[in-house]
Design a protein around this motif. Structure first.
Motif, short mmCIF file in Angstrom:
data_model
loop_
_atom_site.label_atom_id
_atom_site.label_comp_id
_atom_site.label_asym_id
_atom_site.label_seq_id
_atom_site.Cartn_x
_atom_site.Cartn_y
_atom_site.Cartn_z
N GLY A 89 27.87 -11.63 28.81
CA GLY A 89 26.43 -11.69 28.08
C GLY A 89 26.86 -11.64 26.55
N MET A 90 28.06 -12.08 26.09
CA MET A 90 28.24 -12.00 24.46
C MET A 90 28.01 -13.26 24.03
SD MET A 90 32.35 -10.25 24.78
CE MET A 90 32.40 -10.66 22.98
N ARG A 91 27.89 -14.45 24.84
CA ARG A 91 27.62 -15.70 24.31
C ARG A 91 26.57 -16.29 25.06
NH1 ARG A 91 31.89 -20.75 23.67
NH2 ARG A 91 30.65 -22.36 23.11
N GLN A 92 25.69 -16.88 24.28
CA GLN A 92 24.28 -17.34 24.85
C GLN A 92 24.20 -18.64 25.25
OE1 GLN A 92 21.64 -15.32 24.80
NE2 GLN A 92 23.23 -13.87 24.41
N SER A 93 24.07 -18.88 26.48
CA SER A 93 23.84 -20.14 27.18
C SER A 93 23.10 -19.96 28.53
CB SER A 93 25.04 -21.34 27.38
OG SER A 93 24.79 -22.16 28.41
N GLY A 94 21.98 -20.18 28.72
CA GLY A 94 21.50 -19.81 30.17
C GLY A 94 22.22 -20.37 31.40
N THR A 95 22.46 -21.72 31.02
CA THR A 95 23.24 -22.45 32.15
C THR A 95 24.53 -21.72 32.23
OG1 THR A 95 22.15 -24.47 31.52
CG2 THR A 95 24.36 -24.59 32.82
N MET A 96 25.44 -21.56 31.40
CA MET A 96 26.59 -20.89 31.58
C MET A 96 26.60 -19.58 32.02
SD MET A 96 28.99 -23.28 31.28
CE MET A 96 30.34 -22.00 31.75
N ILE A 97 25.79 -18.67 31.61
CA ILE A 97 25.59 -17.50 31.98
C ILE A 97 25.47 -17.28 33.55
CG2 ILE A 97 24.02 -15.32 32.08
CD1 ILE A 97 23.66 -15.90 29.15
N ALA A 98 24.59 -18.27 33.99
CA ALA A 98 24.21 -18.46 35.51
C ALA A 98 25.43 -18.80 36.11
CB ALA A 98 23.11 -19.35 35.72
N ALA A 99 26.22 -19.92 35.42
CA ALA A 99 27.57 -20.40 36.37
C ALA A 99 28.60 -19.29 36.43
CB ALA A 99 27.93 -21.60 35.64
N SER A 100 28.74 -18.53 35.35
CA SER A 100 29.86 -17.55 35.37
C SER A 100 29.55 -16.31 35.80
CB SER A 100 30.47 -17.44 33.95
OG SER A 100 29.25 -17.01 32.83
N ARG A 101 28.23 -15.68 35.97
CA ARG A 101 27.89 -14.55 36.33
C ARG A 101 28.70 -13.88 37.35
NH1 ARG A 101 21.83 -14.50 36.45
NH2 ARG A 101 22.12 -14.22 34.14
N GLY A 102 29.03 -14.51 38.57
CA GLY A 102 29.55 -13.71 39.68
C GLY A 102 31.17 -14.03 39.68
N LEU A 103 31.71 -14.69 38.91
CA LEU A 103 33.09 -15.01 38.66
C LEU A 103 34.00 -13.58 38.27
CD1 LEU A 103 33.27 -18.17 36.59
CD2 LEU A 103 33.59 -17.97 39.06
N THR A 104 35.09 -13.48 39.31
CA THR A 104 36.15 -12.39 38.80
C THR A 104 37.24 -12.88 37.84
OG1 THR A 104 37.56 -13.37 40.29
CG2 THR A 104 35.83 -11.87 41.16
N ASN A 105 37.73 -11.95 37.28
CA ASN A 105 38.83 -12.34 36.29
C ASN A 105 39.85 -13.25 36.84
OD1 ASN A 105 37.65 -10.73 34.29
ND2 ASN A 105 38.98 -9.06 34.42
N THR A 106 40.05 -13.15 38.06
CA THR A 106 41.16 -14.18 38.58
C THR A 106 40.52 -15.61 38.87
OG1 THR A 106 41.97 -12.32 39.96
CG2 THR A 106 42.41 -14.55 40.63
N GLU A 107 39.30 -15.64 39.20
CA GLU A 107 38.65 -16.97 39.33
C GLU A 107 38.60 -17.61 38.18
OE1 GLU A 107 35.97 -16.23 43.34
OE2 GLU A 107 35.20 -15.55 41.12
N ILE A 108 38.13 -16.68 36.95
CA ILE A 108 38.02 -17.47 35.61
C ILE A 108 39.41 -17.98 35.25
CG2 ILE A 108 37.84 -16.91 33.27
CD1 ILE A 108 35.40 -14.99 33.90
N SER A 109 40.59 -17.18 35.60
CA SER A 109 41.80 -17.59 35.07
C SER A 109 42.13 -18.90 35.96
CB SER A 109 43.01 -16.81 35.34
OG SER A 109 42.63 -15.57 34.56
N GLU A 110 41.94 -19.15 37.11
CA GLU A 110 42.13 -20.14 37.88
C GLU A 110 41.21 -21.29 37.36
OE1 GLU A 110 41.14 -19.05 41.84
OE2 GLU A 110 43.27 -17.77 42.07
N LEU A 111 40.08 -21.32 37.10
CA LEU A 111 39.35 -22.25 36.53
C LEU A 111 40.03 -22.73 35.04
CD1 LEU A 111 35.73 -21.11 37.26
CD2 LEU A 111 36.99 -23.28 38.28
N ALA A 112 40.31 -21.85 34.22
CA ALA A 112 40.87 -22.19 32.80
C ALA A 112 41.97 -22.87 33.08
CB ALA A 112 40.87 -20.88 32.12
N ALA A 113 42.78 -22.49 33.99
CA ALA A 113 44.19 -23.32 34.11
C ALA A 113 44.17 -24.66 34.75
CB ALA A 113 45.10 -22.56 35.13
N HIS A 114 42.85 -24.76 35.38
CA HIS A 114 42.59 -26.19 36.03
C HIS A 114 42.12 -27.23 35.01
CE1 HIS A 114 41.25 -29.64 38.84
NE2 HIS A 114 40.09 -29.16 38.14
N PHE A 115 41.16 -26.57 34.16
CA PHE A 115 40.56 -27.62 33.23
C PHE A 115 41.04 -27.61 31.95
CE2 PHE A 115 36.84 -26.62 36.30
CZ PHE A 115 36.46 -27.95 36.37
#
Length: 331
Positions: A209-235
């Motif tokens: 909730g530090m950065r504003q985007s309704g679309t991205m808040i909804a997309a990222s809300r349920g992600l764990t730190n591990t999942e975020i790291s994996e997505l960042a490494a992929h893209f």
């Protein structure tokens, strides 16, 4: 005064009755529709009139825009389709069990209100219903994308909808950003020009909730730190792309505007950008323009760890400066 006395007494009695009614416990609050039907009618009328009044002054942008419709479609499939159905699949079994059931927008939109009222409903939601407000109240651009899509919904065929929402529920990121982050949809940022470290920081900022985007808040809300790291490494690939031609934007990017204390963009956003700063060369033009406008309008409230830095800079940029910079860095 004597003539007014009956009216004063009547008004006082009416106010007392309004206070007493909820305290009495006689007002039904069940979500299950049923007698007395007048209660459902009264509450629905109150909601409709409230929306109508508060949406009178809303200015409607151009909505017959394929790009707006496609951006709205991606978010609708991710967040709304399970409850409201879509041209390719009905509402989920869970939605069928809700009472009252959510309206099927593929059918309801043919009779729904003008664009201003749809916008107000999508942005603010309706209290004491399952209809939530938009996660970020400062991102009207995202809300209008959704309005454009749901207004077009009755005419969208299953084939069109499938084309607008490629992928599946396990591939929400690629639906808007492309399979490899190449950003095929105008107005949506490219990811493949950013470092994995920057993407990880950005996703955590949206999720927390530090950065504003309704679309991205909804997309990222349920992600764990591990999942975020994996997505960042992929893209994230740290791809170096050349910026645009020699223009006014090039001058600002390389030298800034000293008399307005605007530093050179390249000092933070070049190919050697630190992890906390995004690379700009090759980014989508519309996305760059929107982000600069958000910084200029909302300042640090736009969100992100370094928003306070960009807020001071963007406030000094004219609209012509913003257009020039977006054209220079954007693809």
């Amino acid at each position: 005064m004597k003539r007014l006395k009956p009216f004063i007494i009547g008004a006082a009695g009416g106010i007392f009755g309004l206070v007493l009614l909820p305290l009495s416990g006689m007002l039904p609050i069940s979500a299950v529709p049923g007698p007395p039907a007048i209660i459902d009618w009264y509450l629905n009328m109150a909601a409709q009139q409230s929306i109508a009044l508060r949406s009178l002054e809303i200015a409607v942008p151009e909505l017959d825009d394929r790009e707006k419709i496609q951006r709205g479609a991606g978010h609708y499939e991710m967040v709304c389709a399970d409850c409201h159905g879509s041209p390719t699949h009905p509402a989920s079994t869970l939605a069928d069990t809700l009472s009252p059931p959510p309206p099927l927008l593929t059918e309801r939109m043919q009779q729904w209100h003008p664009s201003q009222r749809i916008f107000f409903t999508v942005k603010h939601g309706i209290r004491r219903t399952a209809m939530p407000g938009w996660p970020s109240q400062m991102r009207d651009d995202e809300v209008w994308d959704m309005v454009a899509f749901i207004e077009a919904l009755p005419q969208i065929t299953p084939e069109d909808y499938a084309a607008l929402t490629p992928g599946d529920a396990r591939n929400d990121c690629a639906r808007c950003h492309g399979n490899n982050g190449e950003g095929p949809l105008p107005g949506v940022p490219r990811l493949d020009i950013q470092s994995p470290a920057y993407l990880e920081m950005a996703l955590k900022s949206f999720r927390d909730g530090m950065r504003q985007s309704g679309t991205m808040i909804a997309a990222s809300r349920g992600l764990t730190n591990t999942e975020i790291s994996e997505l960042a490494a992929h893209f994230g690939r740290s791809r170096d792309l050349p910026p645009g031609n020699e223009t006014t934007g090039a001058a600002i990017a390389r030298s800034g505007i000293p008399d307005r204390d605007i530093p050179a963009c390249a000092s933070c956003h070049n190919s050697e950008a630190r992890a906390e700063y995004p690379r700009l060369a090759g980014q989508d033009i519309d996305y760059l323009r929107t982000q600069l406008e958000l910084f200029a309008e909302y300042g640090a409230e736009r969100g992100g760890p370094n928003a306070h830095i960009m807020a001071e800079i963007a406030r000094e940029l004219s609209q012509d400066d913003i257009e020039a910079l977006a054209a220079y860095f954007g693809r």
